[in-house]
Design a protein around this motif. Structure first.
Motif, PDB file in Angstrom:
ATOM      1  N   GLN A 166       0.752  -1.485  -0.301  1.00  0.00           N
ATOM      2  CA  GLN A 166       0.130   0.255   0.684  1.00  0.00           C
ATOM      3  C   GLN A 166       1.233   1.476   0.196  1.00  0.00           C
ATOM      4  O   GLN A 166       0.520   1.911  -0.522  1.00  0.00           O
ATOM      5  CB  GLN A 166      -0.861   0.092   1.403  1.00  0.00           C
ATOM      6  CG  GLN A 166      -1.854  -0.918   1.283  1.00  0.00           C
ATOM      7  CD  GLN A 166      -2.714  -0.888   2.585  1.00  0.00           C
ATOM      8  OE1 GLN A 166      -2.218  -0.805   3.740  1.00  0.00           O
ATOM      9  NE2 GLN A 166      -3.937  -0.873   2.012  1.00  0.00           N
ATOM     10  N   LEU A 167       1.670   1.054   1.058  1.00  0.00           N
ATOM     11  CA  LEU A 167       3.060   2.053   0.668  1.00  0.00           C
ATOM     12  C   LEU A 167       3.569   2.569  -0.794  1.00  0.00           C
ATOM     13  O   LEU A 167       4.017   3.809  -1.036  1.00  0.00           O
ATOM     14  CB  LEU A 167       3.774   2.304   1.954  1.00  0.00           C
ATOM     15  CG  LEU A 167       3.599   2.142   3.516  1.00  0.00           C
ATOM     16  CD1 LEU A 167       5.067   1.993   4.147  1.00  0.00           C
ATOM     17  CD2 LEU A 167       2.209   3.576   3.857  1.00  0.00           C
ATOM     18  N   ILE A 168       3.020   2.282  -0.877  1.00  0.00           N
ATOM     19  CA  ILE A 168       4.552   1.733  -2.494  1.00  0.00           C
ATOM     20  C   ILE A 168       3.514   2.567  -3.412  1.00  0.00           C
ATOM     21  O   ILE A 168       3.754   3.117  -4.451  1.00  0.00           O
ATOM     22  CB  ILE A 168       5.160   0.253  -2.904  1.00  0.00           C
ATOM     23  CG1 ILE A 168       6.091  -0.371  -2.083  1.00  0.00           C
ATOM     24  CG2 ILE A 168       5.353   0.429  -4.610  1.00  0.00           C
ATOM     25  CD1 ILE A 168       6.465  -1.548  -2.078  1.00  0.00           C
ATOM     26  N   ASP A 169       2.054   2.248  -3.698  1.00  0.00           N
ATOM     27  CA  ASP A 169       1.371   2.627  -4.202  1.00  0.00           C
ATOM     28  C   ASP A 169       1.300   4.597  -3.817  1.00  0.00           C
ATOM     29  O   ASP A 169       0.490   4.996  -4.836  1.00  0.00           O
ATOM     30  CB  ASP A 169       0.161   2.239  -4.328  1.00  0.00           C
ATOM     31  CG  ASP A 169      -0.152   0.479  -4.903  1.00  0.00           C
ATOM     32  OD1 ASP A 169       1.234   0.485  -5.247  1.00  0.00           O
ATOM     33  OD2 ASP A 169      -0.658  -0.504  -4.206  1.00  0.00           O
ATOM     34  N   LEU A 170       1.052   4.774  -2.818  1.00  0.00           N
ATOM     35  CA  LEU A 170       1.149   6.114  -2.187  1.00  0.00           C
ATOM     36  C   LEU A 170       1.761   6.969  -3.444  1.00  0.00           C
ATOM     37  O   LEU A 170       3.197   6.936  -3.730  1.00  0.00           O
ATOM     38  CB  LEU A 170       1.328   6.372  -1.224  1.00  0.00           C
ATOM     39  CG  LEU A 170       0.492   5.763   0.678  1.00  0.00           C
ATOM     40  CD1 LEU A 170       1.037   5.667   1.929  1.00  0.00           C
ATOM     41  CD2 LEU A 170      -0.655   6.617   0.040  1.00  0.00           C
TER      42      LEU A 170
ATOM     43  N   ARG B 122      11.315  -5.658  -8.861  1.00  0.00           N
ATOM     44  CA  ARG B 122      10.442  -5.464  -8.052  1.00  0.00           C
ATOM     45  C   ARG B 122       9.546  -5.755  -7.219  1.00  0.00           C
ATOM     46  O   ARG B 122       9.471  -5.680  -5.858  1.00  0.00           O
ATOM     47  CB  ARG B 122       8.874  -4.935  -9.079  1.00  0.00           C
ATOM     48  CG  ARG B 122       8.226  -3.823  -8.213  1.00  0.00           C
ATOM     49  CD  ARG B 122       6.857  -3.318  -8.723  1.00  0.00           C
ATOM     50  NE  ARG B 122       5.761  -2.621  -8.054  1.00  0.00           N
ATOM     51  CZ  ARG B 122       5.595  -1.628  -8.347  1.00  0.00           C
ATOM     52  NH1 ARG B 122       6.508  -0.545  -8.241  1.00  0.00           N
ATOM     53  NH2 ARG B 122       4.514  -1.113  -7.832  1.00  0.00           N
ATOM     54  N   ARG B 123       9.358  -7.677  -7.171  1.00  0.00           N
ATOM     55  CA  ARG B 123       9.042  -8.465  -6.361  1.00  0.00           C
ATOM     56  C   ARG B 123       9.504  -8.508  -5.030  1.00  0.00           C
ATOM     57  O   ARG B 123       8.966  -8.529  -4.132  1.00  0.00           O
ATOM     58  CB  ARG B 123       8.706 -10.313  -6.873  1.00  0.00           C
ATOM     59  CG  ARG B 123       8.148 -10.813  -6.137  1.00  0.00           C
ATOM     60  CD  ARG B 123       8.493 -12.190  -6.437  1.00  0.00           C
ATOM     61  NE  ARG B 123       9.776 -13.050  -6.600  1.00  0.00           N
ATOM     62  CZ  ARG B 123      10.480 -12.988  -4.952  1.00  0.00           C
ATOM     63  NH1 ARG B 123      10.505 -13.194  -3.932  1.00  0.00           N
ATOM     64  NH2 ARG B 123      11.815 -13.196  -5.417  1.00  0.00           N
ATOM     65  N   ARG B 124      10.892  -8.307  -4.965  1.00  0.00           N
ATOM     66  CA  ARG B 124      11.989  -8.732  -4.699  1.00  0.00           C
ATOM     67  C   ARG B 124      12.546  -7.355  -3.230  1.00  0.00           C
ATOM     68  O   ARG B 124      12.378  -6.789  -2.128  1.00  0.00           O
ATOM     69  CB  ARG B 124      13.285  -8.927  -4.419  1.00  0.00           C
ATOM     70  CG  ARG B 124      13.461 -10.136  -5.429  1.00  0.00           C
ATOM     71  CD  ARG B 124      14.662 -10.540  -6.561  1.00  0.00           C
ATOM     72  NE  ARG B 124      15.643 -11.081  -5.874  1.00  0.00           N
ATOM     73  CZ  ARG B 124      17.104 -10.481  -5.901  1.00  0.00           C
ATOM     74  NH1 ARG B 124      16.912 -10.671  -7.513  1.00  0.00           N
ATOM     75  NH2 ARG B 124      18.267  -9.776  -5.939  1.00  0.00           N
ATOM     76  N   GLN B 125      12.315  -6.336  -4.121  1.00  0.00           N
ATOM     77  CA  GLN B 125      12.068  -4.928  -3.427  1.00  0.00           C
ATOM     78  C   GLN B 125      10.826  -4.795  -3.043  1.00  0.00           C
ATOM     79  O   GLN B 125      11.122  -4.083  -1.618  1.00  0.00           O
ATOM     80  CB  GLN B 125      12.091  -3.292  -4.268  1.00  0.00           C
ATOM     81  CG  GLN B 125      12.170  -2.499  -3.906  1.00  0.00           C
ATOM     82  CD  GLN B 125      13.617  -2.056  -3.310  1.00  0.00           C
ATOM     83  OE1 GLN B 125      14.347  -2.992  -3.330  1.00  0.00           O
ATOM     84  NE2 GLN B 125      13.440  -1.359  -2.369  1.00  0.00           N
ATOM     85  N   VAL B 126      10.352  -4.923  -3.258  1.00  0.00           N
ATOM     86  CA  VAL B 126       8.635  -5.585  -2.580  1.00  0.00           C
ATOM     87  C   VAL B 126       8.671  -5.944  -1.139  1.00  0.00           C
ATOM     88  O   VAL B 126       8.426  -5.312  -0.169  1.00  0.00           O
ATOM     89  CB  VAL B 126       7.145  -6.125  -3.359  1.00  0.00           C
ATOM     90  CG1 VAL B 126       6.033  -6.240  -2.029  1.00  0.00           C
ATOM     91  CG2 VAL B 126       6.956  -4.321  -4.410  1.00  0.00           C
ATOM     92  N   HIS B 127       9.253  -7.089  -0.668  1.00  0.00           N
ATOM     93  CA  HIS B 127       9.658  -8.450  -0.413  1.00  0.00           C
ATOM     94  C   HIS B 127      11.164  -7.388   0.706  1.00  0.00           C
ATOM     95  O   HIS B 127      10.236  -7.121   2.323  1.00  0.00           O
ATOM     96  CB  HIS B 127      10.124  -9.451  -0.483  1.00  0.00           C
ATOM     97  CG  HIS B 127       9.164 -10.313  -1.095  1.00  0.00           C
ATOM     98  ND1 HIS B 127       8.401 -11.359  -0.053  1.00  0.00           N
ATOM     99  CD2 HIS B 127       8.526 -10.319  -2.209  1.00  0.00           C
ATOM    100  CE1 HIS B 127       6.840 -12.183  -0.620  1.00  0.00           C
ATOM    101  NE2 HIS B 127       7.403 -11.276  -1.424  1.00  0.00           N
ATOM    102  N   TYR B 128      11.376  -6.703   0.614  1.00  0.00           N
ATOM    103  CA  TYR B 128      12.429  -6.168   1.091  1.00  0.00           C
ATOM    104  C   TYR B 128      11.813  -4.453   1.947  1.00  0.00           C
ATOM    105  O   TYR B 128      11.880  -4.802   3.553  1.00  0.00           O
ATOM    106  CB  TYR B 128      13.849  -4.961   0.725  1.00  0.00           C
ATOM    107  CG  TYR B 128      14.598  -4.619   1.353  1.00  0.00           C
ATOM    108  CD1 TYR B 128      15.460  -5.166   2.045  1.00  0.00           C
ATOM    109  CD2 TYR B 128      14.916  -2.832   1.052  1.00  0.00           C
ATOM    110  CE1 TYR B 128      16.248  -4.500   2.518  1.00  0.00           C
ATOM    111  CE2 TYR B 128      15.336  -2.177   2.124  1.00  0.00           C
ATOM    112  CZ  TYR B 128      16.545  -2.736   2.643  1.00  0.00           C
ATOM    113  OH  TYR B 128      17.636  -1.860   3.026  1.00  0.00           O
ATOM    114  N   VAL B 129      10.658  -4.130   1.137  1.00  0.00           N
ATOM    115  CA  VAL B 129       9.909  -3.044   2.037  1.00  0.00           C
ATOM    116  C   VAL B 129       9.337  -4.101   3.003  1.00  0.00           C
ATOM    117  O   VAL B 129       8.835  -2.982   4.391  1.00  0.00           O
ATOM    118  CB  VAL B 129       8.791  -2.439   1.367  1.00  0.00           C
ATOM    119  CG1 VAL B 129       7.824  -1.519   1.930  1.00  0.00           C
ATOM    120  CG2 VAL B 129      10.219  -1.772  -0.059  1.00  0.00           C
TER     121      VAL B 129
END
Length: 182
Positions: free
Chosen positions: A34-38, A68-75
């Motif tokens: 959700q934060l990534i979509d802000l 992107r998938r890996r970065q999302v998991h890092y977030v």
């Protein structure tokens, strides 16, 4: 005490189950998504660490699917140290609006409708808000009533006029604003 009673009450676990830990981690991952979509301006308003903010911005810039998938998991991993409850509360306010603000808007809408329907409502309003500009309110009410009468004569498919209706709402909104902060 029977031997299985102590076994049931004390299985030797004093921490959450593996399933609960996984559910919590997935919830943090979803919050990170959700934060990534802000947009950036909203991200800056949240209590995020610099490292988490940078990771979110990097995820926003990443276009490759696996990257992107890996970065999302890092977030999601960095979200473990973030104030998730505060962030969720702020996201809820942005998404649904503050309940108090919504209730205030409904009160103003009701007051506007009462003013357009009944002349005594203006008298009650002026008693409550003596600083109100009576001339402006009377003008807006009169114009709003004419507008409503005109809208009843419209043919199907024509858009109703709402200019004075909205102007009366804005006047009432500014009238209510100073009293809420005092």
């Amino acid at each position: 005490m029977p031997p299985d009673a102590t076994e049931d009450s004390d299985n030797g676990y004093d921490r959450p189950s593996k399933s609960q830990v996984k559910r919590d981690m997935l919830a943090l991952l979803d919050l990170g998504k959700q934060l990534i979509d802000l947009p950036t301006d909203k991200l800056k308003q949240l209590p995020l660490s610099e490292k988490l903010y940078d990771a979110i911005r990097e995820a926003q810039r990443t276009t490759a699917r696996e990257g992107r998938r890996r970065q999302v998991h890092y977030v999601g991993k960095l979200m473990r140290d973030a104030e998730a409850d505060v962030i969720r509360r702020q996201l809820d306010i942005w998404e649904n609006g503050s309940r108090e603000v919504t209730a205030a808007m409904h009160r103003i809408e009701t007051l506007r409708d009462m003013l357009l329907a009944d002349d005594t409502a203006l008298t009650r309003l002026l008693a409550e808000y003596p600083q109100a500009d009576i001339q402006q309110l009377r003008t807006l009410i009169r114009a709003g009533r004419k507008e409503a009468a005109h809208n009843t004569t419209l043919v199907q498919g024509q858009d109703p006029q709402r200019k004075h209706y909205r102007a009366l709402f804005q006047a009432l909104k500014t009238l209510n604003t100073p009293t809420e902060t005092e």
